[in-house]
Design a protein around this motif. Structure first.
Motif, mmCIF file in Angstrom:
data_model
loop_
_atom_site.group_PDB
_atom_site.id
_atom_site.type_symbol
_atom_site.label_atom_id
_atom_site.label_comp_id
_atom_site.label_asym_id
_atom_site.label_seq_id
_atom_site.Cartn_x
_atom_site.Cartn_y
_atom_site.Cartn_z
ATOM 1 N N LEU A 15 5.653 -8.605 2.955
ATOM 2 C CA LEU A 15 5.635 -7.653 1.844
ATOM 3 C C LEU A 15 4.373 -6.801 1.873
ATOM 4 C CD1 LEU A 15 7.041 -9.643 -1.219
ATOM 5 C CD2 LEU A 15 8.153 -7.821 0.084
ATOM 6 N N LEU A 16 3.249 -7.413 2.240
ATOM 7 C CA LEU A 16 1.998 -6.647 2.346
ATOM 8 C C LEU A 16 2.119 -5.569 3.422
ATOM 9 C CD1 LEU A 16 -0.720 -9.422 2.004
ATOM 10 C CD2 LEU A 16 -0.323 -7.519 0.430
ATOM 11 N N GLU A 17 2.704 -5.925 4.559
ATOM 12 C CA GLU A 17 2.898 -4.928 5.615
ATOM 13 C C GLU A 17 3.760 -3.781 5.117
ATOM 14 O OE1 GLU A 17 1.575 -4.577 8.729
ATOM 15 O OE2 GLU A 17 0.269 -6.207 8.058
ATOM 16 N N GLY A 18 4.789 -4.102 4.344
ATOM 17 C CA GLY A 18 5.642 -3.057 3.784
ATOM 18 C C GLY A 18 4.888 -2.161 2.827
ATOM 19 N N LEU A 19 4.077 -2.772 1.950
ATOM 20 C CA LEU A 19 3.276 -1.981 1.008
ATOM 21 C C LEU A 19 2.301 -1.080 1.747
ATOM 22 C CD1 LEU A 19 2.066 -1.200 -1.749
ATOM 23 C CD2 LEU A 19 0.660 -3.281 -1.605
ATOM 24 N N PHE A 20 1.630 -1.631 2.772
ATOM 25 C CA PHE A 20 0.637 -0.832 3.481
ATOM 26 C C PHE A 20 1.294 0.305 4.271
ATOM 27 C CE2 PHE A 20 -2.109 -4.879 3.528
ATOM 28 C CZ PHE A 20 -2.590 -4.585 2.262
ATOM 29 N N MET A 21 2.489 0.064 4.807
ATOM 30 C CA MET A 21 3.212 1.149 5.476
ATOM 31 C C MET A 21 3.574 2.243 4.471
ATOM 32 S SD MET A 21 6.829 1.153 7.593
ATOM 33 C CE MET A 21 6.173 0.237 8.987
ATOM 34 N N SER A 22 4.076 1.824 3.310
ATOM 35 C CA SER A 22 4.465 2.806 2.296
ATOM 36 C C SER A 22 3.261 3.583 1.781
ATOM 37 C CB SER A 22 5.160 2.106 1.124
ATOM 38 O OG SER A 22 6.416 1.597 1.507
ATOM 39 N N SER A 23 2.162 2.885 1.509
ATOM 40 C CA SER A 23 0.989 3.579 0.965
ATOM 41 C C SER A 23 0.375 4.523 1.998
ATOM 42 C CB SER A 23 -0.051 2.574 0.461
ATOM 43 O OG SER A 23 -0.504 1.734 1.502
ATOM 44 N N GLY A 24 0.430 4.160 3.278
ATOM 45 C CA GLY A 24 -0.072 5.062 4.320
ATOM 46 C C GLY A 24 0.773 6.322 4.439
ATOM 47 N N ARG A 25 2.089 6.167 4.384
ATOM 48 C CA ARG A 25 2.967 7.335 4.451
ATOM 49 C C ARG A 25 2.826 8.197 3.201
ATOM 50 N NH1 ARG A 25 8.560 5.317 7.496
ATOM 51 N NH2 ARG A 25 7.507 4.753 9.448
ATOM 52 N N ALA A 26 2.670 7.528 2.049
ATOM 53 C CA ALA A 26 2.456 8.276 0.808
ATOM 54 C C ALA A 26 1.154 9.062 0.875
ATOM 55 C CB ALA A 26 2.437 7.317 -0.381
ATOM 56 N N LEU A 27 0.117 8.466 1.453
ATOM 57 C CA LEU A 27 -1.164 9.161 1.567
ATOM 58 C C LEU A 27 -1.049 10.378 2.480
ATOM 59 C CD1 LEU A 27 -4.131 9.190 0.735
ATOM 60 C CD2 LEU A 27 -4.620 7.723 2.717
ATOM 61 N N ALA A 104 -4.064 8.101 -3.785
ATOM 62 C CA ALA A 104 -5.326 8.046 -3.052
ATOM 63 C C ALA A 104 -6.215 6.899 -3.507
ATOM 64 C CB ALA A 104 -6.063 9.374 -3.200
ATOM 65 N N HIS A 105 -6.198 6.573 -4.802
ATOM 66 C CA HIS A 105 -7.176 5.629 -5.339
ATOM 67 C C HIS A 105 -6.611 4.270 -5.743
ATOM 68 C CE1 HIS A 105 -9.957 8.937 -5.251
ATOM 69 N NE2 HIS A 105 -9.206 9.651 -6.071
ATOM 70 N N GLU A 106 -5.293 4.201 -5.990
ATOM 71 C CA GLU A 106 -4.742 2.951 -6.505
ATOM 72 C C GLU A 106 -3.448 2.520 -5.825
ATOM 73 O OE1 GLU A 106 -4.634 2.743 -10.864
ATOM 74 O OE2 GLU A 106 -5.683 4.663 -10.891
ATOM 75 N N GLY A 107 -2.971 3.299 -4.889
ATOM 76 C CA GLY A 107 -1.641 3.057 -4.333
ATOM 77 C C GLY A 107 -1.429 1.682 -3.739
ATOM 78 N N ALA A 108 -2.424 1.117 -3.076
ATOM 79 C CA ALA A 108 -2.269 -0.184 -2.420
ATOM 80 C C ALA A 108 -3.133 -1.256 -3.077
ATOM 81 C CB ALA A 108 -2.620 -0.064 -0.940
ATOM 82 N N ASP A 109 -3.514 -1.060 -4.321
ATOM 83 C CA ASP A 109 -4.423 -1.980 -5.002
ATOM 84 C C ASP A 109 -3.669 -3.206 -5.525
ATOM 85 O OD1 ASP A 109 -6.451 -3.213 -6.336
ATOM 86 O OD2 ASP A 109 -6.579 -1.757 -7.971
ATOM 87 N N ILE A 110 -3.727 -4.304 -4.760
ATOM 88 C CA ILE A 110 -3.078 -5.545 -5.190
ATOM 89 C C ILE A 110 -4.100 -6.685 -5.272
ATOM 90 C CG2 ILE A 110 -0.660 -5.135 -4.628
ATOM 91 C CD1 ILE A 110 -3.010 -6.742 -2.141
ATOM 92 N N SER A 115 -4.086 -13.935 -2.151
ATOM 93 C CA SER A 115 -3.549 -14.494 -3.397
ATOM 94 C C SER A 115 -2.475 -13.616 -4.038
ATOM 95 C CB SER A 115 -4.690 -14.710 -4.401
ATOM 96 O OG SER A 115 -5.325 -13.471 -4.703
ATOM 97 N N ALA A 116 -2.163 -12.475 -3.448
ATOM 98 C CA ALA A 116 -1.184 -11.563 -4.043
ATOM 99 C C ALA A 116 0.225 -12.151 -3.944
ATOM 100 C CB ALA A 116 -1.239 -10.208 -3.347
ATOM 101 N N SER A 117 0.879 -12.269 -5.082
ATOM 102 C CA SER A 117 2.241 -12.816 -5.108
ATOM 103 C C SER A 117 3.255 -11.735 -4.768
ATOM 104 C CB SER A 117 2.543 -13.372 -6.504
ATOM 105 O OG SER A 117 2.572 -12.300 -7.448
ATOM 106 N N ALA A 118 4.483 -12.173 -4.488
ATOM 107 C CA ALA A 118 5.564 -11.223 -4.204
ATOM 108 C C ALA A 118 5.788 -10.301 -5.399
ATOM 109 C CB ALA A 118 6.844 -11.981 -3.867
#
Length: 202
Positions: A15-27, A104-110, A115-118
């Motif tokens: 899930l983290l990999e998915g979030l980081f892919m999405s936040s990078g494309r969004a950026l 830019a500032h909060e997109g991937a902030d978990i 310790s980040a849950s699903a």
């Protein structure tokens, strides 16, 4: 733990990999939106220079360009240049500005990855998705202005304009599959409550 990376294994690596892919494309989309806004403003300023001095050289027009500004100031200047812009364009662009700041500032902030849950990760993806939808609507407006500058005699690509929100949603979030709601925010329409992120690059 003070460090962003450590020895502990994340609870939800996929899930983290998915979030980081999405936040990078969004950026990438957010950076592109900001660059297009500045481009349209530069062209508007050059036109204004030529209107004031029809014999000005290209070098004169370039020299007269004001320094690049932050996105908020750029959009306010665009509003003054584009007197024909409809009021909804102004609102759409302001929401896109707030979305750009969120991305830019909060997109991937978990918080700490280990310790980040699903649920926490997917909640952040949902917020990011709303921001990307708001950004996309503004980007669609500015992209039409750029197209009009670069292809003044060509008709607007109506099918691309209509398909763009869904194309962006699929590209940024499609890898989550059924983990996200079937209907994208682009299809549902949004009334986002994104506030202004910290004023860096506003």
């Amino acid at each position: 733990m003070g460090w962003s990376l450590g020895y502990l294994t994340p609870r939800e690596p996929e899930l983290l990999e998915g979030l980081f892919m999405s936040s990078g494309r969004a950026l990438h989309l957010a950076n592109s939106f900001e660059a297009k806004c500045k481009y349209v403003l530069r062209i508007g300023n050059m036109v204004k220079t030529y209107e004031a001095d029809p014999v000005a050289t290209l070098q004169d027009a370039i020299a007269a360009l004001p320094a690049d500004k932050m996105l908020g100031e750029t959009l306010r200047d665009l509003g003054r240049h584009l007197a024909h812009a409809r009021s909804w364009d102004v609102n759409v662009l302001d929401k896109a500005r707030k979305a750009r700041n969120f991305i830019a500032h909060e997109g991937a902030d978990i918080g700490h990855m280990n310790s980040a849950s699903a649920r926490r990760i997917l909640d952040r993806v949902s917020l990011l998705r709303t921001a990307v939808t708001d950004l996309t609507l503004g980007d669609n407006v500015v992209s039409q202005w750029v197209f009009g500058i670069e292809e003044p005699r060509a008709p607007l690509p109506v099918y691309l304009i209509e398909a763009y929100p869904q194309m962006v949603d699929d590209w940024v979030f499609g890898h989550f599959g059924e983990l996200l709601s079937t209907d994208s925010p682009a299809e549902q329409g949004t009334d986002s409550q994104l506030g202004d992120a910290p004023a860096v690059g506003e």
